[in-house]
Design a protein around this motif. Structure first.
Motif, PDB file in Angstrom:
ATOM      1  N   LYS A   7       5.398  26.590  -7.838  1.00  0.00           N
ATOM      2  CA  LYS A   7       4.635  25.787  -7.850  1.00  0.00           C
ATOM      3  C   LYS A   7       3.976  24.367  -7.648  1.00  0.00           C
ATOM      4  O   LYS A   7       3.812  24.707  -7.158  1.00  0.00           O
ATOM      5  CB  LYS A   7       4.639  26.418  -9.482  1.00  0.00           C
ATOM      6  N   THR A   8       5.271  23.473  -7.889  1.00  0.00           N
ATOM      7  CA  THR A   8       4.526  22.427  -7.757  1.00  0.00           C
ATOM      8  C   THR A   8       5.161  21.748  -6.512  1.00  0.00           C
ATOM      9  O   THR A   8       4.839  21.314  -5.454  1.00  0.00           O
ATOM     10  CB  THR A   8       5.767  21.451  -8.771  1.00  0.00           C
TER      11      THR A   8
ATOM     12  N   ASP B  64       0.131  19.994 -14.490  1.00  0.00           N
ATOM     13  CA  ASP B  64       1.226  19.815 -15.829  1.00  0.00           C
ATOM     14  C   ASP B  64       1.710  18.789 -16.923  1.00  0.00           C
ATOM     15  O   ASP B  64       1.797  17.755 -16.058  1.00  0.00           O
ATOM     16  CB  ASP B  64       2.261  20.594 -14.873  1.00  0.00           C
TER      17      ASP B  64
ATOM     18  N   ASN C  63       5.118  16.409 -12.950  1.00  0.00           N
ATOM     19  CA  ASN C  63       6.619  16.778 -11.377  1.00  0.00           C
ATOM     20  C   ASN C  63       5.699  16.581 -10.168  1.00  0.00           C
ATOM     21  O   ASN C  63       6.183  15.710  -9.627  1.00  0.00           O
ATOM     22  CB  ASN C  63       6.692  18.561 -11.795  1.00  0.00           C
TER      23      ASN C  63
ATOM     24  N   ASP D 253      -1.696  22.472  -9.431  1.00  0.00           N
ATOM     25  CA  ASP D 253      -0.622  22.118  -9.203  1.00  0.00           C
ATOM     26  C   ASP D 253      -0.389  23.094 -11.202  1.00  0.00           C
ATOM     27  O   ASP D 253      -1.138  21.946 -12.146  1.00  0.00           O
ATOM     28  CB  ASP D 253       0.528  21.882  -9.859  1.00  0.00           C
TER      29      ASP D 253
HETATM   30 MG   LIG Z   1       6.348  22.927 -11.811  1.00  0.00          MG
END
Ligand SMILES: [Mg+2]
Ligand SMILES: Nc1ncnc2c1ncn2[C@@H]1O[C@H](COP(=O)(O)OP(=O)(O)OP(=O)(O)O)[C@@H](O)[C@H]1O
Ligand SMILES: Nc1ncnc2c1ncn2[C@@H]1O[C@H](COP(=O)(O)OP(=O)(O)OP(=O)(O)O)[C@@H](O)[C@H]1O
Ligand SMILES: [Mg+2]
Lengths: 256, 256
Positions: free
Chosen positions: B16-17, B40, B44, B125
């Motif tokens: 995802k990131t 998040d 990250n 994100d």
């Molecule tokens: Mg992530």
């Protein structure tokens, strides 16, 4: 008197479920009666040992929220000495339902205390979060294993997790120990992998397991057959690594 | 009028990131003004573009909980056309604080609506969970990209996520579209990788991106330098894959 070990790290995809299933299978093959507890609504540990989460009627959710008897819910896996309390997607709702209840951090402990004497080890697979269910698992545990993927982002979150463990130790479970930091998906060809191992061993020396879990595709193939790595390919490096981890833990606990 | 795209999957470690940062960087290098929103608490995406999360004083948390002005909080990255609203670990507490508030699912939307007209794209994100912050992100989004790692466990959770998206579409955000399913960490040497691609393409045909993100160590090295893949190694397959993804999305939205 079973030892309860939680497998936790809020970073996703670091090998929590892979460690829970295969450390469990390794302890079982070494003749230690082992219970897996799937505390992740994704139910990967449940499917990884061969059960279809869609067919699970009663799970850890009913034990926590409805006081169901865990002994009635325990399932036997195809591996002798390895049982599981499965998860179900309903567990997603449990955190909201537990808010405001008086002993909300001790609900998992209440469940595990009812069964732990039937086993030598109880291993709890946690979800990638530090929410109430993971806090419950840390409160129920005697110790925690922290899998750390040999990647940059996995290193970043380690400090935060160790902080959370300290908070649980001071407020909810003074006996909680760190069983160890486990380096996972190590690839000796990659510079980054080596750097992460260096960094973790320098900062956390004593608590890092000697056993490294190397990247091994057999580990990611096994769950698609619903098998542990010991059943799927006992000669693979994945199986050897997890058996070594089991032995290292047994030695550390003066059981080997 | 910025298009808002959420990057979501409750399965951990699926990319995802990596997708958020590098799709953002690719759109930026193609001259589209792009805003990353790090939703998040692991932060990250914030560290991946070069900011130390420990030094972040105001973040998405203050925007959601304290009504802080997002325009004052936006940071410029070293990549032209790429800005970020950073995250901070405090975000962990936001979900509990939002319970019981009247418009708790629309708080992220309220923040994003204040800035989206200054950008062509806004990319959110998400953390590895389907909790309130991720639901907020899906409610604020025009569409969602679902990264799916080419591994067995990643396949398992897909049905559940698509269910959640349907619920958000029916109750909170009727305009939410699926931008696409993105297959990540593809390794053509692995049978499992190929099987997952087959399976996803068979079940979800139309909504699977043609672009595959292959496993490429440069992608996991870049964040340790605080750089996007475009800055770190523009010739790597990781950079080429994300530029192709950007072009595919631009074409799909009649912008290319
Ligand atoms: Mg992530
Ligand atoms: N040593 C390894 N070698 C190769 N693949 C691995 C290894 N360990 C785990 N995997 C694979 O990597 C993926 C992530 O591992 P796993 O699902 O165990 O992580 P997790 O921390 O439990 O994830 P989540 O945060 O979603 O719970 C899985 O597809 C798994 O099969
Ligand atoms: N295509 C790729 N090739 C090699 N490594 C990758 C690739 N994509 C991601 N990675 C690495 O895999 C790890 C997991 O990726 P990432 O952190 O982006 O996943 P995520 O879904 O955001 O995780 P989380 O669920 O914790 O938020 C990271 O260390 C990242 O650098
Ligand atoms: Mg898991």
């Amino acid at each position: 008197m079973g030892k309860v070990i939680a497998i936790a790290n809020q970073k996703g995809g670091v090998g929590k479920t892979t460690t829970a299933i295969n450390l469990g299978a390794s302890l079982a093959v070494l003749e230690y009666r082992t219970l897996l507890v799937d505390a992740d609504p994704q139910a990967n540990a449940t499917s990884g040992v061969g059960f279809d989460p869609k067919n699970i009627k009663t799970s850890i959710y009913e034990c926590i929220i409805d006081n169901a008897d865990p002994k009635q819910i325990i399932l036997q896996t195809t591996t002798p000495n390895l049982d599981i309390i499965p998860a179900h997607i309903d567990l997603v709702g449990a955190e909201i339902e537990m808010i405001g209840l008086p002993n909300r951090e001790y609900m998992m402990k209440k469940v595990i205390d009812q069964v732990k004497d039937d086993y030598d080890f109880v291993i709890i697979d946690c979800s990638p979060s530090l929410g109430l269910i993971t806090v419950n698992s840390l409160t129920a545990a005697d110790s925690v294993i922290v899998p750390v993927q040999c990647e940059y982002f996995a290193l970043e979150g380690l400090g935060k997790l160790l902080n959370t463990i300290k908070i649980v130790q001071s407020r909810l479970n003074t006996a909680l120990d760190i069983e160890g930091i486990l380096l996972t998906m190590y690839d000796s060809r990659l510079r980054l992998s080596k750097q992460v191992v260096e960094e973790v061993k320098t900062h956390f020396q004593q608590i890092v397991f000697d056993t490294l879990i190397t990247r091994n595709t057999r580990l990611s193939e096994a769950p698609s057959y619903g098998e542990t790595i010991i059943m799927f390919d006992a000669n693979s490096t994945g199986a050897v690594n997890h058996l070594n981890l089991a032995r290292e833990i047994l030695q550390k606990n003066n059981l080997a």
